[in-house]
Design a protein around this motif. Sequence first.
Motif, PDB file in Angstrom:
ATOM      1  N   MET A   1       0.852  -1.196   0.000  1.00 38.89           N
ATOM      2  CA  MET A   1       0.000   0.000   0.000  1.00 38.89           C
ATOM      3  C   MET A   1       0.886   1.243   0.000  1.00 38.89           C
ATOM      4  O   MET A   1       1.870   1.319   0.739  1.00 38.89           O
ATOM      5  N   LEU A   2       0.513   2.209  -0.822  1.00 43.93           N
ATOM      6  CA  LEU A   2       1.274   3.457  -0.920  1.00 43.93           C
ATOM      7  C   LEU A   2       0.370   4.634  -0.573  1.00 43.93           C
ATOM      8  O   LEU A   2      -0.688   4.822  -1.180  1.00 43.93           O
ATOM      9  N   TYR A   3       0.775   5.402   0.421  1.00 42.59           N
ATOM     10  CA  TYR A   3       0.054   6.597   0.836  1.00 42.59           C
ATOM     11  C   TYR A   3       0.842   7.830   0.393  1.00 42.59           C
ATOM     12  O   TYR A   3       2.073   7.830   0.408  1.00 42.59           O
ATOM     13  N   VAL A   4       0.122   8.868   0.006  1.00 39.64           N
ATOM     14  CA  VAL A   4       0.746  10.160  -0.276  1.00 39.64           C
ATOM     15  C   VAL A   4       0.140  11.140   0.717  1.00 39.64           C
ATOM     16  O   VAL A   4      -1.059  11.429   0.658  1.00 39.64           O
ATOM     17  N   VAL A   5       0.959  11.630   1.632  1.00 43.11           N
ATOM     18  CA  VAL A   5       0.453  12.331   2.815  1.00 43.11           C
ATOM     19  C   VAL A   5       0.810  13.808   2.789  1.00 43.11           C
ATOM     20  O   VAL A   5       1.985  14.179   2.659  1.00 43.11           O
ATOM     21  N   GLY A   6      -0.199  14.652   2.948  1.00 46.37           N
ATOM     22  CA  GLY A   6       0.018  16.085   3.119  1.00 46.37           C
ATOM     23  C   GLY A   6       0.234  16.401   4.585  1.00 46.37           C
ATOM     24  O   GLY A   6      -0.617  16.086   5.427  1.00 46.37           O
ATOM     25  N   LEU A   7       1.368  17.011   4.906  1.00 48.32           N
ATOM     26  CA  LEU A   7       1.727  17.296   6.295  1.00 48.32           C
ATOM     27  C   LEU A   7       1.157  18.610   6.814  1.00 48.32           C
ATOM     28  O   LEU A   7       1.273  18.902   8.003  1.00 48.32           O
ATOM     29  N   GLY A   8       0.565  19.432   5.926  1.00 50.65           N
ATOM     30  CA  GLY A   8       0.197  20.767   6.356  1.00 50.65           C
ATOM     31  C   GLY A   8       1.409  21.679   6.362  1.00 50.65           C
ATOM     32  O   GLY A   8       2.477  21.324   5.854  1.00 50.65           O
ATOM     33  N   PRO A   9       1.306  22.848   6.970  1.00 47.46           N
ATOM     34  CA  PRO A   9       2.387  23.840   6.880  1.00 47.46           C
ATOM     35  C   PRO A   9       3.606  23.554   7.739  1.00 47.46           C
ATOM     36  O   PRO A   9       4.653  24.166   7.537  1.00 47.46           O
ATOM     37  N   GLY A  10       3.508  22.674   8.727  1.00 50.49           N
ATOM     38  CA  GLY A  10       4.724  22.404   9.488  1.00 50.49           C
ATOM     39  C   GLY A  10       4.521  21.864  10.887  1.00 50.49           C
ATOM     40  O   GLY A  10       5.229  20.964  11.309  1.00 50.49           O
ATOM     41  N   GLU A  11       3.549  22.384  11.623  1.00 47.45           N
ATOM     42  CA  GLU A  11       3.385  21.958  13.007  1.00 47.45           C
ATOM     43  C   GLU A  11       2.359  20.829  13.114  1.00 47.45           C
ATOM     44  O   GLU A  11       1.430  20.725  12.319  1.00 47.45           O
ATOM     45  N   LYS A  12       2.538  19.986  14.110  1.00 51.20           N
ATOM     46  CA  LYS A  12       1.676  18.816  14.293  1.00 51.20           C
ATOM     47  C   LYS A  12       0.214  19.218  14.462  1.00 51.20           C
ATOM     48  O   LYS A  12      -0.700  18.531  13.988  1.00 51.20           O
ATOM     49  N   GLU A  13      -0.030  20.343  15.117  1.00 53.51           N
ATOM     50  CA  GLU A  13      -1.403  20.783  15.392  1.00 53.51           C
ATOM     51  C   GLU A  13      -2.192  21.055  14.112  1.00 53.51           C
ATOM     52  O   GLU A  13      -3.421  21.043  14.129  1.00 53.51           O
ATOM     53  N   MET A  15      -1.768  19.241  11.326  1.00 52.43           N
ATOM     54  CA  MET A  15      -1.866  18.002  10.572  1.00 52.43           C
ATOM     55  C   MET A  15      -3.212  17.345  10.861  1.00 52.43           C
ATOM     56  O   MET A  15      -3.742  17.442  11.968  1.00 52.43           O
ATOM     57  N   SER A  16      -3.770  16.661   9.866  1.00 50.34           N
ATOM     58  CA  SER A  16      -5.021  15.946  10.097  1.00 50.34           C
ATOM     59  C   SER A  16      -4.754  14.691  10.924  1.00 50.34           C
ATOM     60  O   SER A  16      -3.643  14.145  10.917  1.00 50.34           O
ATOM     61  N   LEU A  17      -5.789  14.209  11.635  1.00 50.97           N
ATOM     62  CA  LEU A  17      -5.657  12.970  12.390  1.00 50.97           C
ATOM     63  C   LEU A  17      -5.340  11.811  11.449  1.00 50.97           C
ATOM     64  O   LEU A  17      -4.560  10.917  11.795  1.00 50.97           O
ATOM     65  N   GLU A  18      -5.928  11.844  10.246  1.00 54.49           N
ATOM     66  CA  GLU A  18      -5.676  10.785   9.275  1.00 54.49           C
ATOM     67  C   GLU A  18      -4.204  10.764   8.867  1.00 54.49           C
ATOM     68  O   GLU A  18      -3.599   9.692   8.736  1.00 54.49           O
ATOM     69  N   ALA A  19      -3.623  11.960   8.670  1.00 50.86           N
ATOM     70  CA  ALA A  19      -2.209  12.033   8.301  1.00 50.86           C
ATOM     71  C   ALA A  19      -1.335  11.482   9.416  1.00 50.86           C
ATOM     72  O   ALA A  19      -0.392  10.708   9.170  1.00 50.86           O
ATOM     73  N   ILE A  20      -1.619  11.863  10.651  1.00 47.43           N
ATOM     74  CA  ILE A  20      -0.829  11.396  11.794  1.00 47.43           C
ATOM     75  C   ILE A  20      -0.927   9.880  11.935  1.00 47.43           C
ATOM     76  O   ILE A  20       0.087   9.189  12.118  1.00 47.43           O
ATOM     77  N   GLU A  21      -2.143   9.349  11.849  1.00 46.99           N
ATOM     78  CA  GLU A  21      -2.328   7.902  11.993  1.00 46.99           C
ATOM     79  C   GLU A  21      -1.656   7.143  10.856  1.00 46.99           C
ATOM     80  O   GLU A  21      -1.104   6.056  11.063  1.00 46.99           O
ATOM     81  N   ILE A 106      -3.730  11.365   1.175  1.00 43.53           N
ATOM     82  CA  ILE A 106      -4.207  11.917   2.450  1.00 43.53           C
ATOM     83  C   ILE A 106      -4.055  13.431   2.390  1.00 43.53           C
ATOM     84  O   ILE A 106      -2.937  13.944   2.301  1.00 43.53           O
ATOM     85  N   PRO A 107      -5.167  14.191   2.415  1.00 46.57           N
ATOM     86  CA  PRO A 107      -5.076  15.649   2.247  1.00 46.57           C
ATOM     87  C   PRO A 107      -4.445  16.352   3.443  1.00 46.57           C
ATOM     88  O   PRO A 107      -4.428  15.833   4.564  1.00 46.57           O
ATOM     89  N   GLY A 108      -3.919  17.546   3.169  1.00 52.89           N
ATOM     90  CA  GLY A 108      -3.340  18.378   4.224  1.00 52.89           C
ATOM     91  C   GLY A 108      -3.700  19.836   3.998  1.00 52.89           C
ATOM     92  O   GLY A 108      -4.214  20.204   2.934  1.00 52.89           O
ATOM     93  N   ILE A 109      -3.449  20.662   4.977  1.00 50.64           N
ATOM     94  CA  ILE A 109      -3.729  22.099   4.858  1.00 50.64           C
ATOM     95  C   ILE A 109      -2.646  22.735   4.006  1.00 50.64           C
ATOM     96  O   ILE A 109      -1.464  22.699   4.362  1.00 50.64           O
ATOM     97  N   THR A 110      -3.019  23.316   2.877  1.00 50.45           N
ATOM     98  CA  THR A 110      -2.037  23.949   2.013  1.00 50.45           C
ATOM     99  C   THR A 110      -1.688  25.353   2.517  1.00 50.45           C
ATOM    100  O   THR A 110      -2.408  25.930   3.344  1.00 50.45           O
ATOM    101  N   ALA A 111      -0.593  25.919   2.006  1.00 50.49           N
ATOM    102  CA  ALA A 111      -0.055  27.170   2.540  1.00 50.49           C
ATOM    103  C   ALA A 111      -1.038  28.332   2.445  1.00 50.49           C
ATOM    104  O   ALA A 111      -1.121  29.159   3.347  1.00 50.49           O
ATOM    105  N   SER A 112      -1.793  28.392   1.346  1.00 52.13           N
ATOM    106  CA  SER A 112      -2.722  29.510   1.187  1.00 52.13           C
ATOM    107  C   SER A 112      -3.820  29.480   2.241  1.00 52.13           C
ATOM    108  O   SER A 112      -4.229  30.526   2.765  1.00 52.13           O
ATOM    109  N   ILE A 113      -4.309  28.285   2.566  1.00 48.01           N
ATOM    110  CA  ILE A 113      -5.381  28.154   3.557  1.00 48.01           C
ATOM    111  C   ILE A 113      -4.864  28.483   4.956  1.00 48.01           C
ATOM    112  O   ILE A 113      -5.496  29.228   5.713  1.00 48.01           O
TER     113      ILE A 113
END
Length: 241
Positions: A1-13, A15-21, A106-113
Amino acid sequence: MLYVVGLGPGEKEKMSLEAIETIKKVEVIVGYTTYVRLIKELVGEKEIVSTGMKQEIDRCRKAIELAQKGKTVAVISSGDAGVYGMAGLILELISQMNEELAVKVIPGITASIAGAALLGAPLMNDFCHISLSDLMTPWEIIEKRLHAAASADFVICLYNPRSKGRPKHLEKALAIIQQYKSEDTIIGLAKDVGREKEQAIITTIADLDETVVDMTTVVLIGNKETYTEDNQMITPRGYRL
């Protein structure tokens, strides 16, 4: 299985729960060295495949190879993996293969948002993203997109706005945008969002100090209705108040 994970802008807070898991459960993490450092507390003793800039194709091929061997693999991107990230490249490479491989993005918060939240509410009406990097897209095409977006009065989010290798790209972009927008147009700069040196700057096209803009800055250029109040950037949605 291959996941492509968006980390968001940098801090753990951010990041989505799905990304962390997902990061916790996979066997292998593949990513740009800087992004791997951002999640070091989640990585533990996992196998790491990391490389520097401009080695994206090699990283993605290695991730696919490992997943084909039966390992669970996460390819990581900052922000959202589908916005100037690794999701498209992974899917392109797999589409050229003669065998199937399960992939989940796995989606993440992009820089613009994330930047918009830091600045106020600048994206309440139609907006677009334009990268000023001409490494993948010819500058002539970037110029056409700037003309189209500015003439339609979109709120414009500029990614990769200025670097040592491209010190004049933002200046040239703003020259195009000013053919359609006033020099009093509000601009928001979101720098290092979610990181230690996070900073929000609200100014105008006329007053912008370009030297504070770098590759960790997202530039949000308002539309004709965008204004500031209490040091917040606001683009009206159109509600009757």
